[in-house]
Design an enzyme around this catalytic site. Sequence first.
Site, PDB file in Angstrom:
ATOM      1  N   VAL A 503       0.819  -1.215   0.000  1.00  0.00           N
ATOM      2  CA  VAL A 503       0.000   0.000   0.000  1.00  0.00           C
ATOM      3  C   VAL A 503       0.853   1.267   0.000  1.00  0.00           C
ATOM      4  O   VAL A 503       2.054   1.246   0.272  1.00  0.00           O
ATOM      5  CB  VAL A 503      -0.968   0.012   1.199  1.00  0.00           C
ATOM      6  CG1 VAL A 503      -1.888  -1.192   1.152  1.00  0.00           C
ATOM      7  CG2 VAL A 503      -0.212   0.026   2.527  1.00  0.00           C
ATOM      8  N   GLU A 504       0.204   2.401  -0.287  1.00  0.00           N
ATOM      9  CA  GLU A 504       0.832   3.731  -0.366  1.00  0.00           C
ATOM     10  C   GLU A 504       2.062   3.729  -1.282  1.00  0.00           C
ATOM     11  O   GLU A 504       3.104   4.268  -0.956  1.00  0.00           O
ATOM     12  CB  GLU A 504       1.187   4.260   1.033  1.00  0.00           C
ATOM     13  CG  GLU A 504      -0.036   4.637   1.845  1.00  0.00           C
ATOM     14  CD  GLU A 504       0.295   5.388   3.122  1.00  0.00           C
ATOM     15  OE1 GLU A 504       1.461   5.796   3.297  1.00  0.00           O
ATOM     16  OE2 GLU A 504      -0.620   5.561   3.941  1.00  0.00           O
ATOM     17  N   GLY A 505       1.913   3.100  -2.424  1.00  0.00           N
ATOM     18  CA  GLY A 505       3.001   2.986  -3.391  1.00  0.00           C
ATOM     19  C   GLY A 505       3.715   1.666  -3.196  1.00  0.00           C
ATOM     20  O   GLY A 505       4.546   1.525  -2.308  1.00  0.00           O
TER      21      GLY A 505
END
Length: 841
Positions: A503-505
């Site tokens: 997640v988040e990149g």
Amino acid sequence: MSVIWSLFWVVLFVGGAIVLAYRRASLMVATVVLAGAVFAYGLLGDGGVLWLCLLWLTVFGLVLLNLGGLRRHYLTVPLLRLYRKLLPAMSDTEREALEAGTVWWEGELFSGRPDWQRLMSMPAPRLTVAEQAFLDGPTEELCGMLDEWDITHRCLDMTPVVWDFIIHNGFFAMIISEEYGGKGFSAQANSLVLQKIASVSATVAVTIGVPNSLGPAELLLHYGTEAQKQRYLPGLAKGTEIPCFALTAPRAGSDAASIPDTGIVCKGEWQGEEIVGIRLNWRKRYITLAPIATVLGLAFKLHDPEHLIGEREDYGITSALIPVGLPGIDIGRRHFPLNTPFQNGPTTGTDVFVPLDAIIGGQEMAGQGWRMLMELLSAGRCITLPSSATGAAKMAVYSAGAYTRIRKQFNLPVGKFEGVGEALARMVGLTYTAKAATAVTVAAVDRGENPAVASAILKCHATEFNRRVINDAMDVHGGKGIMMGPKNYLARAYEAVPIGITVEGANILTRSLIIFGQGAVRCHPWVRKELAAAGCEDEQQALVDFDRALFGHIGYALSNAARAFVLALTHARYAGVPEQGSTRRYFQHINRYSAAFALAADVAMLTLGGDLKKKERLSARLGDVLSGVYLASMVLKHYADEGRPAADLPLVEWSCRNLLYEAQEQLHGLLRNFPNPLAARLLRFLIFPRGRTYFAPSDALGQQLVEQVINPTETRDRLCAGIYKRNDGKNPMGLLQQALELAVAMEPLEARLRTAVKDGRVAAPDLPRQIDRAEALDVLSAEEAAQLRDYDTKVMALIEVDDFSAGELGAETYLTPGAAAKVYCKAVRKRKAPDGKKRSP
């Protein structure tokens, strides 16, 4: 004599040029010094007229370069035209992502000549009285309430009691300022709260971390109108409003800028009146807290085909806050992310009509959603996920150190076996690196930094370190780690690891595209200035700015070539750094690899141009070098912040050696695979004139780390500070620490018992009966025997694993064990032997 004299002049000119470049002398200073040297050569040298003429021509050329107007007319104008032709096209979303956040220490490393004073003068992080009280009070109490097996296996959610405690104690309000009813905590406090909770439950850490990261509260605090803040923030602080933020769509994951979700400006009915608003359609997934949210932050592309709010038709990505009770919103179903049942699920909206003031920041912020998200992600990405990963890694080290001391095979603690020790050393070193980098980077956020590239480095590598640490912890725990149940304190953390990785990149994307791709533009001291100049509409100003940036860039590149070569040739022994103690050499090595990285980055950008975006393996290696020197810098700063305890020095040395060795190897990999052979050979000569001379941490150094964690040392306590380790009779961390301390205390008694067994006085098949026999023979006193029995009981309770009936596991049981055996025998009888006869069971 003439040969020596000629050699002297060669050394003077070449060495002088290297020194001038190394010291980053200005063009004017370099011209004056070279002119002086040529004049001296004309008087004293014997190289002939030809050489003298060539030298004076060089001086004349430098003089002309110092004449700004002449230089710009004959050199800069054509170079600016060429630069504009070669410049790859950049979308608005790419530009906003590249320009998001601030440049901090990563910019110093990109310079090739880091200013250590900037980093080392930063005060050590400190919590306020209120923050420390929250950490020691409600956070500790919450951890004591949590049962991860109950959450993940029985309830598939937190219990109502836990939910109520979280909401009423303001865990969702840590980042909301006090004026709106929140805690107003620092980033450091936020980080430490998450670390403690993550050492017990990944589910709860995610649930608390997300509302305190990239979400409605953070967006409102930075960009919301005062009316929006008053409308939502008090409810979010009290927990009467539950937030979520919806960005990811089925067709737009890592490429979030391509989201297909739309908002059309149109007229519609709102609370009985016709107004100009937005009709929204979306389909989102992977949205944390969506199933229980009351207010949904939404990213969508805004279009105004009727020009109801302005002349533009397409505004781009916009962020809005939507109450979930509106008609057309479908919310409530859940995803199930790897047995970590935090509330996460899809949401869709069909023809949902909202007023224009639903846009965060109001109508004037239409089309600014992507910039807003990138700005906040620059800071948020270095808090929630790295902190949770660090907390989990600390728990793994704390438990593995104790477990491998109390768990024995062949009459020896398994932690004493070198194979296990190798894994333990790696766990300790990586956890120390993650802890240091998280603490220092988060402290920079509290001081006003918004470090986009540093946050990408931290998120990528802290979560990756946690993956390796948890994997090693599972290995050294053996069967204890893989048998699920209430007694297993590792398995759920192991299952949750890919969530933080993804997640988040996603880490693959972050490593191969973002760290260097964003850093090359954002952190390079000249590239961004060149881009800005090339895009300037005022041609005269563009020429002046581009000239300044271009020749600054050339001087910077020449300087880094000289610095990389000299520092490699001398092993950086004479590089000036602020430390004079045992860590001095690591500061110097960081200087060396900073210069080498800056040089390699420049050559890569020069020779590959826009194609470097497509050479993801090369970009990833450059990103790894930058990450290595950044993380090593954080280790040194953290060591200083903790008062430079001598006992922790092996951890610092292991971490720095590991990181800098990796930086060396990634540079080597870059040069081996560089598509321009000539440039690769030149770079190898400048960066590795003596070959690859840096070595990974030694086995002896690794063993020092092992001894620090398989014994109850102050270093062990400092490394794992902040996890939940209270011995409340049920917390595995507290029980393991108690057993570890007892293991040290019981060593003399165990040694006496082993001697008695070895010489034949005590003959019994297992430890409990050996203790009984030893007590009967007065080898052990009654008190000593009782102590050993108590210790053995505690150890056995810790190494026990769970077992279940089929019903307890929720399985449908069709056959009793006896019936299953009959079915098996019948199946065997039906099988034929090779000779055609029935096979006997």
